[in-house]
Design an enzyme around this catalytic site. Sequence first.
Site, mmCIF file in Angstrom:
data_model
loop_
_atom_site.group_PDB
_atom_site.id
_atom_site.type_symbol
_atom_site.label_atom_id
_atom_site.label_comp_id
_atom_site.label_asym_id
_atom_site.label_seq_id
_atom_site.Cartn_x
_atom_site.Cartn_y
_atom_site.Cartn_z
ATOM 1 N N ILE A 55 67.064 91.650 64.421
ATOM 2 C CA ILE A 55 66.407 92.940 64.187
ATOM 3 C C ILE A 55 65.679 92.710 62.871
ATOM 4 O O ILE A 55 66.290 92.732 61.802
ATOM 5 C CB ILE A 55 67.420 94.102 64.076
ATOM 6 C CG1 ILE A 55 68.219 94.250 65.366
ATOM 7 C CG2 ILE A 55 66.673 95.397 63.728
ATOM 8 C CD1 ILE A 55 69.366 95.246 65.280
ATOM 9 N N PRO A 56 64.375 92.419 62.913
ATOM 10 C CA PRO A 56 63.667 91.867 61.749
ATOM 11 C C PRO A 56 63.352 92.880 60.650
ATOM 12 O O PRO A 56 62.188 93.194 60.368
ATOM 13 C CB PRO A 56 62.400 91.298 62.380
ATOM 14 C CG PRO A 56 62.141 92.175 63.560
ATOM 15 C CD PRO A 56 63.507 92.539 64.084
ATOM 16 N N CYS A 57 64.385 93.355 59.977
ATOM 17 C CA CYS A 57 64.207 94.332 58.903
ATOM 18 C C CYS A 57 63.386 93.760 57.742
ATOM 19 O O CYS A 57 62.783 94.521 56.985
ATOM 20 C CB CYS A 57 65.557 94.846 58.421
ATOM 21 S SG CYS A 57 66.703 93.561 57.872
ATOM 22 N N HIS A 58 63.326 92.442 57.630
ATOM 23 C CA HIS A 58 62.524 91.829 56.562
ATOM 24 C C HIS A 58 61.039 92.110 56.764
ATOM 25 O O HIS A 58 60.260 92.009 55.820
ATOM 26 C CB HIS A 58 62.785 90.324 56.481
ATOM 27 C CG HIS A 58 62.359 89.559 57.687
ATOM 28 N ND1 HIS A 58 63.087 89.566 58.867
ATOM 29 C CD2 HIS A 58 61.276 88.767 57.913
ATOM 30 C CE1 HIS A 58 62.469 88.806 59.763
ATOM 31 N NE2 HIS A 58 61.376 88.308 59.201
ATOM 32 N N ARG A 59 60.632 92.517 57.957
ATOM 33 C CA ARG A 59 59.230 92.811 58.257
ATOM 34 C C ARG A 59 58.858 94.265 57.988
ATOM 35 O O ARG A 59 57.737 94.674 58.247
ATOM 36 C CB ARG A 59 58.938 92.461 59.720
ATOM 37 C CG ARG A 59 59.094 90.974 60.006
ATOM 38 C CD ARG A 59 58.885 90.653 61.470
ATOM 39 N NE ARG A 59 59.142 89.240 61.707
ATOM 40 C CZ ARG A 59 59.611 88.746 62.851
ATOM 41 N NH1 ARG A 59 59.836 89.555 63.877
ATOM 42 N NH2 ARG A 59 59.820 87.451 62.977
#
Length: 186
Positions: free
Chosen positions: A139-143
């Site tokens: 779940i690409p929260c870094h994006r």
Amino acid sequence: MSITHRYTIFETARGFCAIAWSDIGISGLRLPGESAEETLRAALRRHPSGAEAEPSAEIKQVIERVRTYFAGDMTDFSDLRLDLSGQTDLYRRIYDATRRLGWGKATTYGALAGELELGRAGAWTIGQAMAKNPIPLIIPCHRVLAAGGKLGGFSAPGGTLSKQRMLELEGLPSVEASPAQQSFGF
């Protein structure tokens, strides 16, 4: 009904990761830390009743994808089965929307809140969901960035420096942390 979580520790080009899973799907991912011991302690904090286990063929493939990602090669995680059984319906909606952000794409807390029609406190709600994300990278929260394209927070090992490195790995331009984020170590 109690869900049994299993986990394993593995090494990547950026450090040691942990992955947790249940029969439903992946339930946790710990981004790279400096040591296997630190990563194990973090995995046990998230899943105290979990048991270390030999990964299934499916989980071994996920581990290889994570290694590929941290080696700097384009990787897609959008097809993986996840166990978000401990999350609210709202957080599941937020995580589903976040998973649609592919390699090298970014958005802001506010834009994601607008997409989900969350109203005035929406950006804050998105930030809270990202901070509590149990499966970062997949779940690409870094994006997801703060207003003005600033980094925002990042609760993974290494904080915003790790977030910046992940964005750079994906070819996104350098993003600066705000002075307040730097002073508080976000």
